[in-house]
Enzyme design. Structure first.
Site, mmCIF file in Angstrom:
data_model
loop_
_atom_site.group_PDB
_atom_site.id
_atom_site.type_symbol
_atom_site.label_atom_id
_atom_site.label_comp_id
_atom_site.label_asym_id
_atom_site.label_seq_id
_atom_site.Cartn_x
_atom_site.Cartn_y
_atom_site.Cartn_z
ATOM 1 N N GLU A 17 -6.894 4.699 7.701
ATOM 2 C CA GLU A 17 -6.656 6.123 7.395
ATOM 3 C C GLU A 17 -7.858 6.731 6.692
ATOM 4 O OE1 GLU A 17 -2.862 5.485 5.502
ATOM 5 O OE2 GLU A 17 -2.034 4.956 7.451
ATOM 6 N N HIS A 25 -9.515 1.162 4.743
ATOM 7 C CA HIS A 25 -8.245 1.357 5.459
ATOM 8 C C HIS A 25 -8.486 2.314 6.628
ATOM 9 C CE1 HIS A 25 -4.172 2.547 6.414
ATOM 10 N NE2 HIS A 25 -3.792 1.434 5.823
ATOM 11 N N GLU A 54 -5.624 -4.931 10.637
ATOM 12 C CA GLU A 54 -4.596 -3.916 10.835
ATOM 13 C C GLU A 54 -4.859 -3.158 12.133
ATOM 14 O OE1 GLU A 54 -2.591 -2.839 6.866
ATOM 15 O OE2 GLU A 54 -4.270 -1.500 7.121
ATOM 16 N N GLY A 70 2.752 -1.149 4.350
ATOM 17 C CA GLY A 70 2.831 0.278 4.054
ATOM 18 C C GLY A 70 4.268 0.715 3.840
ATOM 19 N N GLY A 71 4.872 1.264 4.899
ATOM 20 C CA GLY A 71 6.215 1.835 4.798
ATOM 21 C C GLY A 71 7.233 0.939 4.103
ATOM 22 N N ASN A 102 0.873 -1.181 0.000
ATOM 23 C CA ASN A 102 0.000 0.000 0.000
ATOM 24 C C ASN A 102 0.909 1.229 0.000
ATOM 25 O OD1 ASN A 102 -1.807 2.029 0.516
ATOM 26 N ND2 ASN A 102 -2.386 1.314 2.562
ATOM 27 N N TRP A 103 1.032 1.849 -1.161
ATOM 28 C CA TRP A 103 1.996 2.951 -1.294
ATOM 29 C C TRP A 103 1.437 4.266 -0.736
ATOM 30 C CZ3 TRP A 103 4.138 1.859 -6.963
ATOM 31 C CH2 TRP A 103 4.854 0.647 -6.928
ATOM 32 N N LYS A 104 0.180 4.273 -0.357
ATOM 33 C CA LYS A 104 -0.452 5.459 0.252
ATOM 34 C C LYS A 104 -0.208 6.710 -0.614
ATOM 35 C CE LYS A 104 -0.224 3.176 4.678
ATOM 36 N NZ LYS A 104 -0.126 3.271 6.130
ATOM 37 N N GLY A 122 2.377 2.207 10.777
ATOM 38 C CA GLY A 122 3.319 3.305 10.601
ATOM 39 C C GLY A 122 4.024 3.721 11.879
ATOM 40 N N SER A 137 3.350 -2.253 10.400
ATOM 41 C CA SER A 137 4.796 -2.313 10.600
ATOM 42 C C SER A 137 5.407 -3.678 10.291
ATOM 43 C CB SER A 137 5.158 -1.868 12.020
ATOM 44 O OG SER A 137 4.740 -0.523 12.230
HETATM 45 P P1 PGA Z 1 2.738 0.181 7.747
HETATM 46 O O1 PGA Z 1 1.284 0.389 7.091
HETATM 47 O O2 PGA Z 1 3.292 -1.090 7.169
HETATM 48 O O3 PGA Z 1 3.528 1.395 7.341
HETATM 49 O O4 PGA Z 1 2.536 0.086 9.218
HETATM 50 C C1 PGA Z 1 0.412 -0.676 6.882
HETATM 51 C C2 PGA Z 1 -0.879 -0.182 6.272
HETATM 52 O O5 PGA Z 1 -1.317 0.930 6.622
HETATM 53 O O6 PGA Z 1 -1.492 -0.857 5.437
#
Ligand code: PGA
Length: 255
Positions: free
Chosen positions: A98, A96, A168, A235-236, A9-11, A174, A214
């Site tokens: 977010e 998600h 999640e 994500g990251g 997930n490149w956000k 993050g 993470s």
């Molecule tokens: P993260 O994000 O790996 O940076 O914790 C995961 C996500 O939001 O899907």
């Protein structure tokens, strides 16, 4: 037997040029692997065509991070699932945390979005998970139950093929703080049990439940090795080809 999925997930990162570069590195890195699961990248909307061009005919799959809850029409700023399908997407992330937090999306939105995704023949990745306060109060199971119950029984045509779940815990997204493999497996098992009551035991046994929060090459193998964890939503660590490919290799190792 469930096969794994590792989804990046490149956000809100990487415009078309940078996204194409990373997609090229990822697909090159997968070349020599006999993939036992699915590997997916989810760029921003504007980078989707550039990434689609790069991964055409390759093993990497393409997903979007969001979609409109309705069909085509007067909905300024929205992107419909048919458009995403035409652009080469096979998957869409829905709910998600977010989007729950930043855009105030609700169960009704998620139901409508997933039904749209399914009507277009695509696969939805439905995210759920508790906040830090909820975990501290020992309410994580109740929260997860409510989030699953608010959406899954209302889906028009969900199957283990067109629906992937992603647990999640918001406190692990993050933050560098990962749920321990035991904590994650516990919620995954509980979720699968709950889902069984909603879509049937056979479908629940077949549906993939990813872990997100993470995930990195150093913890992925231990997480993915647990009985009910079928890969990850990353994500990251998905923004660096080396890390993302390292995570894919962990999934391969335990499959
Ligand atoms: P993260 O994000 O790996 O940076 O914790 C995961 C996500 O939001 O899907």
């Amino acid at each position: 037997m469930r096969s794994y999925m590792v989804a990046g997930n490149w956000k809100q990162n990487l415009g078309p040029a940078e996204a194409a570069k990373l997609a090229r590195q990822v697909s090159m890195g997968l070349l020599g692997l006999d993939l036992k699961g699915e590997v997916l990248v989810c760029p921003t909307y504007v980078a989707i065509p550039a990434v689609a061009e790069i991964i055409k005919g390759k093993k990497t799959l393409l997903g979007a991070q969001n979609c409109s809850a309705t069909g085509a029409g007067a909905h300024t700023g929205e992107i419909g699932v048919d458009m995403l399908a035409e652009a080469g997407c096979t998957h869409v992330i829905v709910a998600h945390s977010e989007r729950r937090a930043d855009s105030g999306e609700t169960d009704d939105d998620f139901v409508n979005k997933i039904n749209q995704v399914h009507a277009a023949g695509l696969t939805a990745i439905f995210c759920f998970g508790e906040l830090l306060d909820e975990r501290k109060a020992g309410r994580e199971r109740d929260v997860v139950k409510a989030q699953l119950e608010g959406v899954l029984p209302r889906l028009a045509s969900a199957t283990p093929q067109n629906l992937v779940l992603a647990y999640e815990p918001v406190w692990a997204i993050g933050t560098g703080e990962t749920a321990s493999p035991e904590q994650a497996q516990d919620i995954h098992a509980v979720s699968r049990e709950l889902v069984s009551g909603m879509i049937g035991a056979e479908a629940a046994a077949a549906v993939r439940i990813l872990y997100g929060g993470s995930v990195k090459p150093s913890n992925a193998e231990d997480l993915f090795g647990r009985a009910d964890i079928d890969g990850g939503l990353i994500g990251g660590a998905s923004l660096k080809a080396e890390d993302f490919l390292g995570i894919v290799k962990c999934a391969q190792a335990v499959s």
